[in-house]
Design a protein around this motif. Structure first.
Motif, PDB file in Angstrom:
ATOM      1  N   SER A  65      43.373  16.881  31.613  1.00  0.00           N
ATOM      2  CA  SER A  65      43.234  17.355  32.990  1.00  0.00           C
ATOM      3  C   SER A  65      44.269  16.777  33.938  1.00  0.00           C
ATOM      4  N   VAL A  66      44.409  15.472  33.964  1.00  0.00           N
ATOM      5  CA  VAL A  66      45.288  14.850  34.952  1.00  0.00           C
ATOM      6  C   VAL A  66      46.744  15.222  34.708  1.00  0.00           C
ATOM      7  N   LEU A 142      30.293   6.148  42.904  1.00  0.00           N
ATOM      8  CA  LEU A 142      31.082   6.389  44.111  1.00  0.00           C
ATOM      9  C   LEU A 142      32.585   6.429  43.816  1.00  0.00           C
ATOM     10  N   PRO A 143      33.153   5.438  43.104  1.00  0.00           N
ATOM     11  CA  PRO A 143      34.583   5.549  42.782  1.00  0.00           C
ATOM     12  C   PRO A 143      34.901   6.773  41.926  1.00  0.00           C
ATOM     13  N   PHE A 144      33.985   7.141  41.036  1.00  0.00           N
ATOM     14  CA  PHE A 144      34.169   8.315  40.190  1.00  0.00           C
ATOM     15  C   PHE A 144      34.285   9.577  41.048  1.00  0.00           C
ATOM     16  N   GLU A 145      33.417   9.716  42.031  1.00  0.00           N
ATOM     17  CA  GLU A 145      33.441  10.883  42.916  1.00  0.00           C
ATOM     18  C   GLU A 145      34.635  10.842  43.864  1.00  0.00           C
ATOM     19  N   VAL A 146      35.003   9.666  44.344  1.00  0.00           N
ATOM     20  CA  VAL A 146      36.179   9.545  45.215  1.00  0.00           C
ATOM     21  C   VAL A 146      37.430   9.987  44.455  1.00  0.00           C
ATOM     22  N   LEU A 147      37.534   9.600  43.190  1.00  0.00           N
ATOM     23  CA  LEU A 147      38.673  10.018  42.378  1.00  0.00           C
ATOM     24  C   LEU A 147      38.723  11.534  42.234  1.00  0.00           C
ATOM     25  N   SER A 148      37.582  12.166  42.036  1.00  0.00           N
ATOM     26  CA  SER A 148      37.578  13.624  41.904  1.00  0.00           C
ATOM     27  C   SER A 148      38.001  14.290  43.212  1.00  0.00           C
ATOM     28  N   VAL A 149      37.613  13.740  44.360  1.00  0.00           N
ATOM     29  CA  VAL A 149      38.025  14.297  45.649  1.00  0.00           C
ATOM     30  C   VAL A 149      39.533  14.104  45.863  1.00  0.00           C
ATOM     31  N   VAL A 150      40.059  12.953  45.454  1.00  0.00           N
ATOM     32  CA  VAL A 150      41.497  12.703  45.586  1.00  0.00           C
ATOM     33  C   VAL A 150      42.289  13.690  44.734  1.00  0.00           C
ATOM     34  N   LEU A 151      41.844  13.942  43.505  1.00  0.00           N
ATOM     35  CA  LEU A 151      42.528  14.916  42.653  1.00  0.00           C
ATOM     36  C   LEU A 151      42.444  16.325  43.243  1.00  0.00           C
ATOM     37  N   ALA A 153      42.191  17.001  46.440  1.00  0.00           N
ATOM     38  CA  ALA A 153      43.083  16.994  47.605  1.00  0.00           C
ATOM     39  C   ALA A 153      44.537  17.150  47.175  1.00  0.00           C
ATOM     40  N   ALA A 154      44.914  16.531  46.053  1.00  0.00           N
ATOM     41  CA  ALA A 154      46.287  16.691  45.559  1.00  0.00           C
ATOM     42  C   ALA A 154      46.567  18.138  45.191  1.00  0.00           C
ATOM     43  N   LEU A 155      45.621  18.794  44.558  1.00  0.00           N
ATOM     44  CA  LEU A 155      45.804  20.196  44.182  1.00  0.00           C
ATOM     45  C   LEU A 155      45.868  21.087  45.421  1.00  0.00           C
ATOM     46  N   VAL A 156      44.974  20.867  46.382  1.00  0.00           N
ATOM     47  CA  VAL A 156      44.992  21.659  47.614  1.00  0.00           C
ATOM     48  C   VAL A 156      46.283  21.405  48.388  1.00  0.00           C
ATOM     49  N   GLY A 157      46.735  20.151  48.426  1.00  0.00           N
ATOM     50  CA  GLY A 157      48.000  19.841  49.090  1.00  0.00           C
ATOM     51  C   GLY A 157      49.175  20.548  48.453  1.00  0.00           C
ATOM     52  N   ALA A 158      49.190  20.633  47.116  1.00  0.00           N
ATOM     53  CA  ALA A 158      50.270  21.348  46.426  1.00  0.00           C
ATOM     54  C   ALA A 158      50.250  22.827  46.785  1.00  0.00           C
ATOM     55  N   ILE A 159      49.069  23.404  46.872  1.00  0.00           N
ATOM     56  CA  ILE A 159      48.964  24.828  47.232  1.00  0.00           C
ATOM     57  C   ILE A 159      49.408  25.041  48.676  1.00  0.00           C
TER      58      ILE A 159
END
Length: 167
Positions: A65-66, A142-151, A153-159
């Motif tokens: 995935s990453v 919490l860190p697990f979910e924060v990581l998923s939100v960061v990923l 955000a990276a995809l949305v930022g690329a779009i």
């Protein structure tokens, strides 16, 4: 020296060499492919440490995935991927200095935290998927979910960066 020790050392060497090639590669796509090899070697190390679930998570999440997300973001942003695309900065000496300082600091923390620890092989309790899942989803949710939100955000930022150029 047992066969497990030899395989562990070989996988560790592969992980170190390929990680070095990730950060020194001249092309960013090649760096991503070296990252796949690095993460695969780390998954092999997890298998040798009797952590099969963590190894499969490493393969499915990080390699599957990453790295795909990274390559997808590169394609969406139309970032330069040719020779010199990964080394187009003049900050390499500073980056090497910061990397060395972080490595020394991490080594010092590991030594201070685990320097005198001895593992008794007779008392090793291999973690089951139930125990590992409990640790992840109770302690580390919490860190697990924060990581998923960061990923995400990276995809949305690329779009967004891709769409901005079309207007």
């Amino acid at each position: 020296m047992t066969a497990v020790t030899v395989v562990f050392a070989a996988l560790g060497l592969v992980a170190l060499v390929s990680a070095f090639l990730v950060v020194t590669s001249d092309q960013i796509v090649h760096a991503a492919l070296w990252l796949v090899l690095t993460l695969g070697a780390v998954a092999g190390l997890y298998v040798l440490l009797a952590a099969e679930l963590v190894a499969w998570v490493q393969v499915l999440i990080y390699i599957g995935s990453v790295v795909v997300l990274l390559l997808f973001a590169l394609m969406l942003t139309r970032a330069p991927t040719g020779p010199g695309s990964a080394t187009a900065t003049r900050n390499q000496p500073l980056a090497a200095l910061v990397a060395a300082a972080v490595t020394v600091a991490l080594g010092a923390v590991m030594w201070a935290g685990f320097g005198g620890e001895v593992i008794d092989e007779d008392e090793i309790r291999i973690g089951t998927a139930e125990r590992l899942g409990g640790a992840i989803f109770r302690t580390w949710v919490l860190p697990f979910e924060v990581l998923s939100v960061v990923l995400l955000a990276a995809l949305v930022g690329a779009i967004v960066l891709t769409r901005r150029g079309e207007r």
